[in-house]
Design an enzyme around this catalytic site. Structure first.
Site, PDB file in Angstrom:
ATOM      1  CE  LYS A   8       0.976   1.329   4.433  1.00 47.42           C
ATOM      2  NZ  LYS A   8       1.733   2.522   4.770  1.00 47.42           N
ATOM      3  CB  VAL A  92      11.437  -5.932   5.092  1.00 42.73           C
ATOM      4  CG1 VAL A  92      11.190  -6.076   6.576  1.00 42.73           C
ATOM      5  CG2 VAL A  92      11.075  -7.220   4.354  1.00 42.73           C
ATOM      6  CB  ALA A  93      11.209  -2.083   8.087  1.00 45.48           C
ATOM      7  CG  LEU A  96       6.265   0.147   0.395  1.00 44.51           C
ATOM      8  CD1 LEU A  96       7.209  -0.577  -0.563  1.00 44.51           C
ATOM      9  CD2 LEU A  96       5.391   1.137  -0.386  1.00 44.51           C
ATOM     10  N   GLY A  97       3.656  -1.540   4.155  1.00 39.47           N
ATOM     11  CA  GLY A  97       2.675  -2.408   4.820  1.00 39.47           C
ATOM     12  C   GLY A  97       2.801  -3.890   4.544  1.00 39.47           C
ATOM     13  CB  SER A 101      -0.002  -6.875   2.754  1.00 39.76           C
ATOM     14  OG  SER A 101      -0.542  -7.489   1.616  1.00 39.76           O
ATOM     15  CG  ASP A 133      -1.059  -0.032   8.156  1.00 43.90           C
ATOM     16  OD1 ASP A 133      -1.838   0.861   8.535  1.00 43.90           O
ATOM     17  OD2 ASP A 133       0.136   0.164   7.864  1.00 43.90           O
TER      18      ASP A 133
HETATM   19  P1  ATP Z   1       5.189  -0.808   9.895  1.00 41.70           P
HETATM   20  O1  ATP Z   1       4.936   0.639   9.630  1.00 41.70           O
HETATM   21  O2  ATP Z   1       4.051  -1.488  10.576  1.00 41.70           O
HETATM   22  O3  ATP Z   1       6.540  -1.080  10.510  1.00 41.70           O
HETATM   23  P2  ATP Z   1       6.158  -1.466   7.280  1.00 41.70           P
HETATM   24  O4  ATP Z   1       5.377  -1.630   6.043  1.00 41.70           O
HETATM   25  O5  ATP Z   1       7.042  -0.251   7.320  1.00 41.70           O
HETATM   26  O6  ATP Z   1       5.139  -1.479   8.463  1.00 41.70           O
HETATM   27  P3  ATP Z   1       6.863  -4.300   7.349  1.00 41.70           P
HETATM   28  O7  ATP Z   1       7.454  -4.672   6.020  1.00 41.70           O
HETATM   29  O8  ATP Z   1       5.489  -4.718   7.630  1.00 41.70           O
HETATM   30  O9  ATP Z   1       7.054  -2.720   7.559  1.00 41.70           O
HETATM   31  O10 ATP Z   1       7.876  -4.845   8.468  1.00 41.70           O
HETATM   32  C1  ATP Z   1       7.891  -4.370   9.789  1.00 41.70           C
HETATM   33  C2  ATP Z   1       8.587  -5.375  10.712  1.00 41.70           C
HETATM   34  O11 ATP Z   1       7.760  -6.525  10.877  1.00 41.70           O
HETATM   35  C3  ATP Z   1       9.927  -5.869  10.213  1.00 41.70           C
HETATM   36  O12 ATP Z   1      10.863  -5.606  11.233  1.00 41.70           O
HETATM   37  C4  ATP Z   1       9.776  -7.379  10.034  1.00 41.70           C
HETATM   38  O13 ATP Z   1      10.865  -8.129  10.466  1.00 41.70           O
HETATM   39  C5  ATP Z   1       8.539  -7.732  10.861  1.00 41.70           C
HETATM   40  N1  ATP Z   1       7.693  -8.794  10.222  1.00 41.70           N
HETATM   41  C6  ATP Z   1       7.056  -9.816  10.832  1.00 41.70           C
HETATM   42  N2  ATP Z   1       6.363 -10.560   9.947  1.00 41.70           N
HETATM   43  C7  ATP Z   1       6.564 -10.014   8.737  1.00 41.70           C
HETATM   44  C8  ATP Z   1       6.110 -10.340   7.439  1.00 41.70           C
HETATM   45  N3  ATP Z   1       5.309 -11.380   7.174  1.00 41.70           N
HETATM   46  N4  ATP Z   1       6.503  -9.538   6.417  1.00 41.70           N
HETATM   47  C9  ATP Z   1       7.290  -8.447   6.668  1.00 41.70           C
HETATM   48  N5  ATP Z   1       7.755  -8.106   7.884  1.00 41.70           N
HETATM   49  C10 ATP Z   1       7.401  -8.870   8.925  1.00 41.70           C
END
Ligand code: ATP
Length: 293
Positions: A8, A92-93, A96-97, A101, A133
């Protein structure tokens, strides 16, 4: 069963307050984009397992997809029976959620597999306990989010615009960004424009693109404003950081322009930087809802 789990972006994100429990309240226009993680779910097994191919994402119990599956089986009073694999394409982090998701994709696909035990509203309520989210990704349709992001109103007035994403090779902690936020909801014209945004308002990039978290992340990481500038120089009609960053996106009015910009930017990407050509998913591909492939 192979299922798609979209990313997202936040087309605007205003921080509107802070609750006594420390969570910030938001007003945000969220939209899914066509960048997907791919989940495999196998039911021909006993017990519950989650394995993920990304070095920064845990396999097993601390993965959000595992927590979602465990919650589903416990709430439905069913025996745990799923082997889930996650192939990450969403950075990751990154704002983009991706994790949320994946959790929603698991809730949706288990619900379909076990005969729609829960309504969509029940799945959203279960998702809210996993992350703010997650309810958004149960429908994966453009929506106005309030509360801490879990109260959603679908928004049907978004054109299916092409979107370029740049994920700079830096890490941003969501918690640290919120901690450094100096919360002052200014009365400037753009902010009042956004605060009066309803599901009838037509989205206008010039009037509405705004992210209260951007200044905090930009102050620490000049790469973010530099990536925004490259998108503008490549013809984007509007640019913004998504969520707490560091990913930035550029909106384009025509696919041809976005493709040309993609080729130019991808050819000159900084080391470790990811660039994706996507579109807004205005009709939604609900995470995990499209069934077996
Ligand atoms: P947020 O703002 O909630 O941190 P984001 O989109 O910036 O979201 P994500 O990619 O969701 O970040 O990852 C956030 C953290 O969640 C990471 O440190 C990761 O290790 C952990 N995590 C746990 N399960 C998952 C998963 N299935 N996919 C991605 N990250 C995950």
């Amino acid at each position: 069963m192979e299922i798609l789990s979209p990313a997202k972006i936040n087309l605007f994100l205003l921080v509107t307050g802070k609750r006594p429990d420390g969570y910030h309240t938001l007003f945000s226009l969220m939209a899914p984009v066509s960048l997907y993680d791919v989940l495999g779910v196998n039911f021909d097994c006993s017990g519950l397992s989650v394995t993920c191919d990304h070095p920064e994402v845990p396999s097993g119990e601390s993965n959000l997809a595992f927590k979602a599956a465990a919650l589903f089986f416990e709430t439905a009073r069913l025996e745990k029976q799923a082997a889930i694999t996650i192939h990450k394409n969403i950075p990751v982090a990154a704002g983009l959620g991706g994790g949320s998701s994946n959790a929603a994709a698991v809730l949706n696909s288990l619900n379909i597999r076990f005969g729609n035990v829960f309504t969509t509203d029940q799945l959203m309520a279960m998702g809210a306990g996993l992350g703010a989210d997650v309810p958004f990704f149960i429908n994966s349709r453009p929506a106005l989010a309030t509360g801490i992001g879990e109260t959603l109103e679908l928004y049907d007035n978004l054109p299916q615009l092409p979107v370029l994403l740049i994920h700079p090779n830096i890490s941003v902690s969501t918690a640290a960004v919120y901690k450094s936020l100096k919360f002052t909801l200014t009365k400037d014209k753009k902010i009042s424009n956004i605060l009066s945004f309803t599901k009838q308002t037509l989205f206008d990039a010039k009037a509405h693109l705004e992210n209260d978290l951007e200044a905090v992340s930009v102050a620490r990481h000049p790469e973010i404003s530099e990536a925004k500038q490259r998108l503008l120089d490549s013809g984007a009609t509007g640019v913004l950081m998504s969520g707490s960053g560091p990913t930035v996106f550029g909106l384009f009015s025509a696919l041809r322009d976005a493709e040309n910009a993609y080729h130019r930017l991808a050819g000159n990407a900084a080391p470790g930087e990811d660039i994706f050509l996507t579109t807004l998913l205005t009709d939604g591909i609900a995470a995990g809802k499209h069934g077996p492939s």
